[in-house]
Design an enzyme around this catalytic site. Sequence first.
Site, mmCIF file in Angstrom:
data_model
loop_
_atom_site.group_PDB
_atom_site.id
_atom_site.type_symbol
_atom_site.label_atom_id
_atom_site.label_comp_id
_atom_site.label_asym_id
_atom_site.label_seq_id
_atom_site.Cartn_x
_atom_site.Cartn_y
_atom_site.Cartn_z
ATOM 1 N N GLU A 87 0.866 -1.295 -0.085
ATOM 2 C CA GLU A 87 0.035 0.086 0.049
ATOM 3 C C GLU A 87 0.927 1.065 0.025
ATOM 4 O OE1 GLU A 87 -2.585 -0.764 3.188
ATOM 5 O OE2 GLU A 87 -3.608 -2.362 2.147
ATOM 6 N N ASP A 118 0.351 5.217 6.966
ATOM 7 C CA ASP A 118 -0.989 4.806 6.703
ATOM 8 C C ASP A 118 -1.649 4.220 7.680
ATOM 9 O OD1 ASP A 118 -3.071 3.478 5.538
ATOM 10 O OD2 ASP A 118 -1.956 2.454 4.037
#
Length: 609
Positions: free
Chosen positions: A171, A195
Site C-alpha cells: 500500500e 498509513d
Amino acid sequence: MSRIVGIDLGSTNSVVAVMEGDTPVVIPTKEGSNTVPSIVAFSRRGERLVGALAKRQAATNPEGTFYGIKRLIGRKRDDELVDSVAKHAPYKIVSAPNGDAQVQAGGRVLSPQEISAAILSHLKENAEQYLGEAVKDAVITVPAYFDDPQRQATRDAGRIAGLNVLRVLNEPTAASLAYGQLGQMTVEKVIAVYDLGGGTFDISILRLAQGVFEVLATAGDTFLGGEDFDLRIIQWLAASFKQDTGVDPMADLLALQRLREAAEKAKCELSREKQTEIQLPFLATTPKGPSHLKKTLTRDTFEQLVGDLVERTRTPCEEALEMAGLDPGQIADVLLVGGQTRTPLVQQVVMEIFKRDPNRYVNPDEVVGLGAGIQAGILCGDVKEIVLLDVTPLSLGVETRDGGFIKMIERGATVPCRRSRVFTTTANNQTKVEVHVLQGEREIADANKSLARFELVGIPPSPRGTPQIEVTFDIDSNGIASVSAKDLSSGLQQQVVVTPTSGLSPEEIERGIAEAEMFAEQDRRRVAAARTRSRLEGLLQSNQKTFDEFSQLLSAEQTQEIKQAFASCRSALASEDQETIQQALDRLGEIARMMSEVALYDPNSLGVS
Ligand code: AMP
C-alpha cells in the site's frame, strides 16, 4: 490487451482504479461513490449483499454481516490478535481444520478469502460496467507489513473472484506512486508514508528519484486501526450506560451494532468539531422500561480514550527511520494515508515524530487505489519509466536442529530476491532432512510464524556432515516466498517446492470460485429482476390511472379481471423472482390492450375522430 485494474482492498473501504490515458482515475460505484464499504452480508434468505447495501442492513442483521475481514485473512484462529477481534465481533470466528481463522454465517463456514472475494467481485463488476468490457487482471494492494500467508490469502481471494492477480503491491508503495504522479517528483527526495486505515497501520520510508521508487524501510502493526478507535468509544458509551441503567448494551448484538455506527460517526465528527452529541433512543430494555443513551463526547475525552493507540504508531516509525538510517529531518514530505489519519491527534503525533507538517494534497481514501491503478498501467505498458524497488517486511529463514532460527533473507531486503545456503546432516547415515520455513525476527524458531515444513528424502547414506543440502529461498515481486532444497553431494537432484501450511487448498479455491460464480449469477438475476420490477411499477401506475379514467366504460367482468390483474401485479412487485415479475408484466400488457380498445370506443376520448 484487456484493461488491468488496480484495487485497494481496504479493511473498511475499497477502491478500484484504472488508467485513463496517462491519469489514474477512481471508478465510481453506480451510486456515485468512489469507495465501496468492505462489508459483505448474508441475509436470512441466503442472499449475498456487498458494499453499501450490506452496510445499510448491518444494524438489523449483525451476526450475518462481515466487516474488518482484512484483520483475519491469512491468520490462524489461535492467533491472540484474532481472539481480540472475536471478543467484539457480532459474528462468530471459528477454526478451519488447518487452524486458519474462518467466520460462521448461519449454517455456513466461510474463509476470509471468500468474504474478500465477494468484495473483489463487486469491484470487478463495477469496473466492467464502467469500462464496458470484461476485466480479468488486477493489481491488489496489501499492507507492507503483511506476511507471506496474508499475501497468499489475498491472492487466493482474487482468484476466487475470477481475477488474475498480476501483482500484490504494498500500500505505501502504491501511495508513493500516486504521489509521484502528482508531479512532486522533479528532485530526488525521501518521503514517509504514514498509513492508518480501518484495521492496519503501516509506515514506509521511500526514496523517489527520476522514476525510481525505492523502499528504504517499512514497519507497522497489522492490528492497529480505526476499528480500535471505534471500540474505545463503544466501551466508553457502554460503561456509562451500564452505570446508569445496570444493563450492558454490548451484550446485545443489535445494540452493539448501533453503538458501533454511532461511535464511528462521533469519531469522524470529532475530526472537525470540538465535541459531539451521541443519541441512541431505545438502546436497551431495562427493568424500568426502555432506556435511551444520550452523551456528549468532547475531543479532549476522545483523545484520552485513544491516546495510547496513537502512541503505538510511534515505535514502528522510529524503527523504520532507524532501518533506513535516517533522521526525521531528512524526510522531505510525509504522506497521510487511510481515513483514520484525519483525527487531529494522529496528525499532531505525526508532526512530533517527523518534525514537520504532513502533506495535505493527497486524498487519504483514494491515494492507494490510484497507485494500484498506476501499477496496473505499468503492467499494461501504458505507464513507462517507473522502477519499483520494494522490500520484504519480515525476515525469512529455517529452524535449526536446536530450535534456533537462521535468517536466509533479512527483513528489508529488496525484492524480488533469491538466497541460497548449504546445510548438512547431523547424524551418520541420515537419509532425510526436515526443512521448517519460518518468518519473523526472533532468534527462537517457535517464536516466529511457521510457513511450511517439508522433508527432503532419499539422501544417500554417508557420514554426518558430508551431504550438501542447498536450501534456496525466493521472494517474488509480490513479496510471496517459495523455498526449495536440493541434495548437491549425491549428484541426484531432488527439489521440493513448499506449499504453505496455511491458506486454502486448491479444492477449496475451486469451491470458492464455483460459489462466487453462483453468487455472481444470483446478483445478475437480482439486477434483471430489479429492472423488470421497475418497469412493472411504472406500467402499473399508468394503467391504474387509465383504469380510474375509463372504469365507467368497462363491464363488471372486465373491471373484476383488471382489479385481479392489478392485485397480482402488486404482489409480484414484492417478489425477487424475475419470472414472476415478467409474467405480471405480460398480464399487464394484455390488460392495457383491453383498456385501450375500450378507450378507443369512448366518444369523449381523444383518438376518435
Ligand atoms: P480506510 O481503511 O483507509 O478506508 O480507513 C477507514 C478508517 O478511517 C475507518 O476506521 C474510518 O472510521 C476512519 N475515518 C474515516 N473518515 C474519518 C474522519 N473524518 N475522522 C476520523 N476517522 C475517519
